[in-house]
Design a protein around this motif. Structure first.
Motif, PDB file in Angstrom:
ATOM      1  N   GLU A 114      -4.609  -1.508  23.922  1.00  0.00           N
ATOM      2  CA  GLU A 114      -3.757  -1.077  25.023  1.00  0.00           C
ATOM      3  C   GLU A 114      -2.548  -1.985  25.172  1.00  0.00           C
ATOM      4  O   GLU A 114      -1.441  -1.535  25.460  1.00  0.00           O
ATOM      5  CB  GLU A 114      -4.557  -1.035  26.325  1.00  0.00           C
ATOM      6  N   THR A 115      -2.763  -3.284  24.971  1.00  0.00           N
ATOM      7  CA  THR A 115      -1.645  -4.229  25.074  1.00  0.00           C
ATOM      8  C   THR A 115      -0.605  -3.962  24.009  1.00  0.00           C
ATOM      9  O   THR A 115       0.605  -3.961  24.284  1.00  0.00           O
ATOM     10  CB  THR A 115      -2.166  -5.672  24.941  1.00  0.00           C
ATOM     11  N   ARG A 116      -1.051  -3.715  22.793  1.00  0.00           N
ATOM     12  CA  ARG A 116      -0.098  -3.463  21.707  1.00  0.00           C
ATOM     13  C   ARG A 116       0.657  -2.154  21.941  1.00  0.00           C
ATOM     14  O   ARG A 116       1.850  -2.064  21.649  1.00  0.00           O
ATOM     15  CB  ARG A 116      -0.827  -3.420  20.371  1.00  0.00           C
ATOM     16  N   LYS A 117       0.006  -1.137  22.468  1.00  0.00           N
ATOM     17  CA  LYS A 117       0.695   0.109  22.770  1.00  0.00           C
ATOM     18  C   LYS A 117       1.729  -0.081  23.864  1.00  0.00           C
ATOM     19  O   LYS A 117       2.841   0.451  23.787  1.00  0.00           O
ATOM     20  CB  LYS A 117      -0.324   1.175  23.190  1.00  0.00           C
ATOM     21  N   TYR A 118       1.359  -0.836  24.887  1.00  0.00           N
ATOM     22  CA  TYR A 118       2.309  -1.061  25.977  1.00  0.00           C
ATOM     23  C   TYR A 118       3.519  -1.848  25.499  1.00  0.00           C
ATOM     24  O   TYR A 118       4.651  -1.574  25.913  1.00  0.00           O
ATOM     25  CB  TYR A 118       1.611  -1.796  27.124  1.00  0.00           C
TER      26      TYR A 118
END
Length: 448
Positions: free
Chosen positions: A272-276
């Protein structure tokens, strides 16, 4: 501090020099050193810079001349070839604009040296590295540019090492990005280094996770005392560490047990962090997510709308900076009222084939486009003028506004005279309205 520490960005700080932020190998809050060059190792940053640089470089760039109520391409002007084809003997216009746009996106400024002849006309343009340029004022308040030449430049002069060159504003094409003083732009990478640093840290975490065999780190426990702890750790890492050893079955002896102590990627929300952060970087450069490969929320309809918004709201301001910067720096004072530089974005705004043909049909039927206008936009061969290629036509069912309802009025009112002089008897003795025999476009003309 060693040179290797400086290259890694250790101990570096942001500093305010003159009128703009000078970004000098600063470290982000996430602990990762972020520079213009290390940021380009992030795929999202590289994709955004590449998209914008190639878009600006690929657009046709023309020099126009005002002519009456219209315009024409100033093909006979020496500046036209420099902007459209090759600014110098070493590179094409595409490569030149791509390099300067990359500088503008990473450092916030784009510089090029302007070479002029004795008459003040521009004969060549050469890009300059923005991290070696300093903008300052002398004791009289006049601007000047100080460029630090380096040993890595393509030159045979040995004295060029660390040589400082002073350039006047007339010798520099300077296109600044966003800035607060109107002279020097800020580095987008410097202003957004924490967001980029977080993305770099998340990427490094994921890489190390797979380097450790895609298994969480932990501790080895044994009920007995071990004299050589490092030997046990090294043998364990050699046998089971790394992605190449993933899936192996561990064999533990003498009561040794393994207990994981690290959080799983799901717990730390790595994905999720990488997508954000992907959306965060796209937001910095105002790039639609689907253009850098994020199709999670993309649909056929919103991609088309986002592509048009990209031209209007992303490329539009950059093109304005380029056009106004080129007009200011390259045109002579006597030419600024007669010539101007302009990008052509028609190619980016073209719809699908059906939509284009429907638009062309409307243009021809309403008289603001000729068949040759359409063929020129599609890069087709033109129709000769004697065959109607340059003819402007209008739908015959249309009338001037003041003649609305003319057919519903008596025939005398159409002629405008109110008598029967305009009505001549026909061969069979019947009177015939002469206006009904005229072309529709002649109905509103004054009588001769």
């Amino acid at each position: 501090m060693s040179i290797f520490s400086r290259l890694r960005g250790e101990g570096a700080k942001n500093s305010l020099a003159g009128s703009a932020w000078r970004f000098n190998l600063g470290a982000s809050i996430a602990g990762k050193p972020v520079t213009e060059r290390t940021a380009m190792q992030m795929t999202a940053v590289y994709a955004c810079v590449r998209i914008l640089a190639e878009s600006i470089a690929g657009l046709p760039l023309h020099l126009y001349r005002y002519k009456g109520n219209g315009k024409e391409k100033a093909i006979d002007h020496p500046l036209y070839v420099l902007l459209h084809d090759e600014p110098n003997p070493e590179m094409t216009s595409f490569v030149f604009r791509e390099a300067l746009m990359s500088h503008l996106l990473l450092w916030g400024n784009a510089y090029a040296q302007v070479i002029r002849n004795g008459k003040g006309e521009v004969t060549a343009l050469y890009p300059l590295l923005p991290n070696r340029m300093t903008v300052d004022r002398d004791e009289h308040g006049r601007l000047y540019y100080r460029y630090q030449r380096g040993s890595d430049e393509a030159t045979e002069e040995k004295k060029a090492k660390q040589e400082t060159v002073i350039l006047q504003p007339s010798d520099i094409l300077h296109i600044p990005g966003l800035g607060f003083d109107g002279l020097v732009g800020y580095s987008p990478i410097a202003m957004s280094k924490n967001a980029i640093g977080l993305a770099m840290a998340a990427e490094e975490y994921g890489s190390k996770f797979f380097a450790n065999g895609a298994a969480p780190a932990g501790v080895l426990e044994t009920p007995t005392l071990i004299k050589d702890v490092s030997k046990l750790r090294d043998s364990w890492n050699e046998a089971y560490g790394g992605s190449r050893n993933a899936g192996k079955v561990a064999i533990l002896e003498q009561g040794v047990t393994f207990k994981p102590i690290s959080m799983s990627p799901q717990d730390s929300q790595l994905i999720e962090t990488r997508k954000y952060q992907l959306d965060e970087i796209a937001r910095i450069f105002r790039i639609p997510p689907h253009m850098i490969g994020d199709l999670e929320k993309a649909t056929f309809s919103n991609i088309e709308n986002q592509s048009r918004e990209f031209v209007t709201y992303t490329l539009g301001p950059w093109m304005a900076r380029w056009e106004q910067g080129l007009n200011r720096a390259l045109l002579l004072p006597s030419e600024k009222g007669r010539l101007y530089v302009k990008f052509n974005v028609d190619g980016l705004l073209r719809g699908d084939y059906k939509s284009r043909m429907e638009g062309y049909s409307i243009g021809i039927q309403n008289g603001f486009m000729s068949p040759n206008d359409v063929r020129a936009l599609e890069e087709w061969d033109l129709i000769p003028a004697e065959k109607g290629g340059d003819t402007y036509m209008v739908n015959g069912n249309m009338l001037p506004l003041e003649m609305a309802g003319a057919y519903a009025q008596p025939s005398a009112s159409i002629g405008g005279s109110g008598n029967d002089s305009n009505n001549a008897p026909s061969d069979d003795g019947r009177k015939e309205n002469q206006n009904e025999r005229k072309p529709l476009l002649e109905l509103g003309r004054e009588p001769e």
